[in-house]
Design a protein around this motif. Structure first.
Motif, PDB file in Angstrom:
ATOM      1  N   LYS A   1       0.722  -0.980   0.039  1.00  0.00           N
ATOM      2  CA  LYS A   1       0.099   0.250   0.212  1.00  0.00           C
ATOM      3  C   LYS A   1       0.426   1.044  -0.151  1.00  0.00           C
ATOM      4  CE  LYS A   1      -3.663  -0.011   2.617  1.00  0.00           C
ATOM      5  NZ  LYS A   1      -4.594   0.445   3.760  1.00  0.00           N
ATOM      6  N   ASN A   2       1.652   1.170   0.761  1.00  0.00           N
ATOM      7  CA  ASN A   2       3.052   2.670   0.762  1.00  0.00           C
ATOM      8  C   ASN A   2       3.395   2.639  -0.547  1.00  0.00           C
ATOM      9  OD1 ASN A   2       1.962   3.310   3.189  1.00  0.00           O
ATOM     10  ND2 ASN A   2       3.449   2.146   4.440  1.00  0.00           N
ATOM     11  N   ILE A   3       3.800   1.553  -1.339  1.00  0.00           N
ATOM     12  CA  ILE A   3       4.478   1.767  -2.622  1.00  0.00           C
ATOM     13  C   ILE A   3       3.218   2.290  -3.235  1.00  0.00           C
ATOM     14  CG2 ILE A   3       5.256   0.835  -4.507  1.00  0.00           C
ATOM     15  CD1 ILE A   3       6.429  -1.691  -2.957  1.00  0.00           C
ATOM     16  N   TYR A   4       1.929   2.333  -3.566  1.00  0.00           N
ATOM     17  CA  TYR A   4       1.014   2.223  -4.147  1.00  0.00           C
ATOM     18  C   TYR A   4       1.215   4.104  -3.416  1.00  0.00           C
ATOM     19  CZ  TYR A   4      -3.247   3.495  -6.439  1.00  0.00           C
ATOM     20  OH  TYR A   4      -4.236   4.937  -6.782  1.00  0.00           O
ATOM     21  N   ILE A   5       1.208   4.733  -2.579  1.00  0.00           N
ATOM     22  CA  ILE A   5       1.320   6.608  -2.434  1.00  0.00           C
ATOM     23  C   ILE A   5       2.657   6.765  -2.361  1.00  0.00           C
ATOM     24  CG2 ILE A   5      -1.014   5.729  -1.425  1.00  0.00           C
ATOM     25  CD1 ILE A   5       0.646   6.137   1.490  1.00  0.00           C
ATOM     26  N   TRP A   6       3.787   5.961  -2.463  1.00  0.00           N
ATOM     27  CA  TRP A   6       5.251   6.750  -2.888  1.00  0.00           C
ATOM     28  C   TRP A   6       5.636   7.070  -1.076  1.00  0.00           C
ATOM     29  CZ3 TRP A   6       1.761   9.703  -6.594  1.00  0.00           C
ATOM     30  CH2 TRP A   6       1.831   9.130  -7.670  1.00  0.00           C
ATOM     31  N   ASP A   7       5.329   6.469   0.101  1.00  0.00           N
ATOM     32  CA  ASP A   7       6.229   6.110   1.127  1.00  0.00           C
ATOM     33  C   ASP A   7       7.222   7.148   1.406  1.00  0.00           C
ATOM     34  OD1 ASP A   7       6.358   5.904   3.726  1.00  0.00           O
ATOM     35  OD2 ASP A   7       4.387   6.720   3.844  1.00  0.00           O
ATOM     36  N   ALA A   8       7.102   7.607   2.020  1.00  0.00           N
ATOM     37  CA  ALA A   8       9.126   8.171   1.910  1.00  0.00           C
ATOM     38  C   ALA A   8       9.654   6.784   2.391  1.00  0.00           C
ATOM     39  CB  ALA A   8       9.356   9.431   2.160  1.00  0.00           C
ATOM     40  N   ASN A   9       9.510   6.585   3.771  1.00  0.00           N
ATOM     41  CA  ASN A   9       9.247   4.953   4.353  1.00  0.00           C
ATOM     42  C   ASN A   9       9.152   4.156   4.425  1.00  0.00           C
ATOM     43  OD1 ASN A   9      11.913   7.905   6.235  1.00  0.00           O
ATOM     44  ND2 ASN A   9       9.975   7.851   6.264  1.00  0.00           N
ATOM     45  N   VAL A  10       8.803   3.463   3.152  1.00  0.00           N
ATOM     46  CA  VAL A  10       8.101   2.317   2.887  1.00  0.00           C
ATOM     47  C   VAL A  10       8.925   1.070   3.559  1.00  0.00           C
ATOM     48  CG1 VAL A  10       8.594   2.512   0.616  1.00  0.00           C
ATOM     49  CG2 VAL A  10       6.710   0.832   1.284  1.00  0.00           C
ATOM     50  N   ASP A  11       9.169  -0.113   4.478  1.00  0.00           N
ATOM     51  CA  ASP A  11       9.416  -1.312   3.716  1.00  0.00           C
ATOM     52  C   ASP A  11       9.717  -1.540   2.971  1.00  0.00           C
ATOM     53  OD1 ASP A  11      11.498  -2.779   4.920  1.00  0.00           O
ATOM     54  OD2 ASP A  11      10.910  -3.295   7.044  1.00  0.00           O
ATOM     55  N   ILE A  12      10.534  -2.039   2.361  1.00  0.00           N
ATOM     56  CA  ILE A  12      10.029  -2.884   1.255  1.00  0.00           C
ATOM     57  C   ILE A  12      10.134  -4.421   1.222  1.00  0.00           C
ATOM     58  CG2 ILE A  12      10.894  -3.550  -0.959  1.00  0.00           C
ATOM     59  CD1 ILE A  12       9.576  -1.283  -0.982  1.00  0.00           C
ATOM     60  N   ASN A  13       9.516  -5.258   1.275  1.00  0.00           N
ATOM     61  CA  ASN A  13       9.531  -6.768   1.299  1.00  0.00           C
ATOM     62  C   ASN A  13      11.050  -6.965   0.838  1.00  0.00           C
ATOM     63  OD1 ASN A  13       9.757  -9.405   1.278  1.00  0.00           O
ATOM     64  ND2 ASN A  13       7.397  -9.258   1.398  1.00  0.00           N
ATOM     65  N   TYR A  14      12.232  -7.254   2.154  1.00  0.00           N
ATOM     66  CA  TYR A  14      13.510  -8.139   0.935  1.00  0.00           C
ATOM     67  C   TYR A  14      12.877  -8.748  -0.029  1.00  0.00           C
ATOM     68  CZ  TYR A  14      12.965 -13.068   2.976  1.00  0.00           C
ATOM     69  OH  TYR A  14      13.145 -14.092   3.381  1.00  0.00           O
ATOM     70  N   THR A  15      12.010  -9.199   0.007  1.00  0.00           N
ATOM     71  CA  THR A  15      11.658 -10.533  -1.657  1.00  0.00           C
ATOM     72  C   THR A  15      12.387  -9.718  -2.852  1.00  0.00           C
ATOM     73  OG1 THR A  15       9.718 -10.752  -1.615  1.00  0.00           O
ATOM     74  CG2 THR A  15      11.026 -12.392  -0.467  1.00  0.00           C
ATOM     75  N   ASN A  16      11.463  -8.275  -2.755  1.00  0.00           N
ATOM     76  CA  ASN A  16      11.598  -7.627  -4.141  1.00  0.00           C
ATOM     77  C   ASN A  16      14.009  -7.498  -4.405  1.00  0.00           C
ATOM     78  OD1 ASN A  16       9.094  -5.738  -4.997  1.00  0.00           O
ATOM     79  ND2 ASN A  16       9.478  -7.023  -2.940  1.00  0.00           N
ATOM     80  N   TRP A  17      14.107  -7.820  -3.158  1.00  0.00           N
ATOM     81  CA  TRP A  17      15.316  -7.397  -3.351  1.00  0.00           C
ATOM     82  C   TRP A  17      16.074  -8.634  -3.784  1.00  0.00           C
ATOM     83  CZ3 TRP A  17      19.453  -2.942  -3.331  1.00  0.00           C
ATOM     84  CH2 TRP A  17      20.718  -3.521  -2.769  1.00  0.00           C
TER      85      TRP A  17
END
Length: 451
Positions: free
Chosen positions: A80-96
């Motif tokens: 949800k925070n990716i969608y609103i470009w939240d500055a501090n969104v903690d991306i799921n580590y699997t994306n890395w």
């Protein structure tokens, strides 16, 4: 293929310390990979090499919107925070992790090859090496798209790039290179691998010369190296320039494209993302309205709900899910060729390329060719058609980033949820998502993106 022998590799991509790595010991009965057959098995692991790339570039883009009720119903806070470009969104580590898993496997393959005598089977040796180099370059490009700022020639040497891993050794200390070095490395990997690859692959989950040229053209576009973008696209099209005639597709089908269709040069898909769920992910209304009624993309890519909202159905892998196709396709190459030609002052060639593509997209005999309207307007048309053709292919974020360095083509992103408006202006640091906190905490040598 005994793929479980590669558990140590998967741990390496988390960049953990030696002690943490040893906490998870592999089965002693697992055989250490040493042969060409082992290397080949690693690269044929479609689940590892062709799946689960980061969906961030599509999830963060402006091709779609969510209604507030659906957004509020989602429980995955990170997405949800990716969608609103939240500055501090903690991306799921699997994306890395997933992309670095590809890098780790490619490095393992290259390490196996370094211990073998090429002359024993030079043809197979070279093929496997070329494939490993391509996979590594492709994974790096996907990582850079999500986790670095836009590439600008004037600042790239001073901007943070990605972690470049040159060994399967899990004890190798990880640092971020600068952005210029990162893209030079991607380009170097492709140039080294191209001559080792077959013109076209036997299966589209494996790299080919055509796919390598397509990726090189994409990377050159990001780096604003217009001559290389054009020449790489031309090299690809010299091998394969086949386009699907959309008149031959079933526009009523919910899955109009076949898996591995003839425009696919290299097959890859992202991980799932809840905001891209087909039933709740509505196509941007202005984008949908921009398709001419004779443009078959309008009925092949989308279906209309009873509410009048458009939903996307034209996934290039013939699926209906919240994963995005992120591979390489022939229509993207045509669009790169068109854009690069105009940027290289070859306006007629750019228009010819664009018109060749679009004729295959419109109702037969209804297409009116785009005319020479000067380089500025022609470029704008090409960029509009690029967006309309490559929707939900995980490329829009890349385009928004690179075009943000050119004032005349820059896009300010805006989302509205209820009474709340979210804006992502050109030049904002949020164009580089934070590296997952788990990764940074495990490896303090990896510098976090600034905020």
């Amino acid at each position: 293929m005994n793929l479980k022998i590669y558990v140590p590799i998967l741990m390496g991509i988390l960049f953990v310390s030696c002690s943490k790595f040893l906490d998870l010991k592999p089965d002693a009965k697992m055989r250490v990979p040493t042969s060409l057959e082992d290397a080949e098995a690693l690269l044929n692991d479609r689940a590892s090499m062709n799946s689960a790339y980061s969906p961030i570039p599509e999830a963060a883009s402006d091709n779609y919107y969510l209604e507030k009720a659906n957004f509020d119903a989602f429980t995955n806070l990170s997405e949800k925070n990716i969608y609103i470009w939240d500055a501090n969104v903690d991306i799921n580590y699997t994306n890395w992790q997933s992309s670095y898993k590809v890098v780790a496997i490619a490095n393992q393959v290259l390490d196996i090859l370094s211990g073998l005598n090429r002359s024993d089977n030079s043809t197979k040796y070279d093929l496997i090496k070329g494939q490993a180099l391509f996979f590594k370059a492709f994974a790096y490009q996907q990582i850079a798209d999500a986790f670095t700022l836009p590439y600008d020639k004037s600042t790239a040497s001073s901007q943070l790039g990605i972690v470049l891993r040159n060994s399967p050794n899990v004890d190798e200390i990880s640092y971020r290179s600068d952005l210029e070095t990162s893209y030079i490395e991607i380009k170097k990997l492709l140039l080294e691998g191209i001559d080792l690859l077959p013109a076209q692959a036997t299966v589209k989950t494996l790299p080919s010369k055509a796919a390598a040229y397509a990726l090189l053209a994409r990377v050159a576009l990001i780096m604003q190296d217009w001559p290389l973008a054009q020449s790489a696209a031309q090299e690809c099209m010299a091998i394969n320039n086949e386009l699907i005639d959309y008149n031959q597709l079933n526009s009523a089908s919910l899955t109009p494209f076949e898996l591995f269709n003839k425009e696919v040069l290299f097959h890859a898909v992202t991980a799932a993302n809840v905001t891209l769920t087909p039933s709740t992910c509505f196509v941007d209304t202005a984008l949908y309205s921009s398709y001419n009624e004779n443009d078959l993309r309008k009925v092949i890519y989308f279906s209309k709900e009873s509410s009048g909202k458009a939903v996307f159905k034209g996934k290039f892998d013939g699926a209906q899910n919240s994963f995005s196709f992120c591979g390489l396709t022939m229509d993207e190459v045509y669009l790169i060729q068109a854009e690069a030609s105009v940027r290289n002052d070859q306006l007629d060639l750019g228009l010819q390329t664009l018109n060749t593509l679009l004729r295959k997209r419109w109702i037969k005999d209804s297409y009116v060719a785009v005319k020479n309207d000067g380089p500025g307007r022609t470029m704008q048309t090409i960029l509009e058609e690029r967006r309309k053709s490559l929707i939900l292919r995980n490329t829009r974020w890349m385009d928004i980033k690179r075009l943000g360095t050119e004032k005349e083509y820059a896009v300010e992103l805006k989302r509205k949820l209820g009474d709340q408006t979210y804006i992502l202006p050109t030049g904002d640091l949020r164009f580089a998502f934070l590296i997952p906190i788990r990764v940074v905490n495990l490896t303090n040598t990896i510098q976090q993106n600034p905020r």
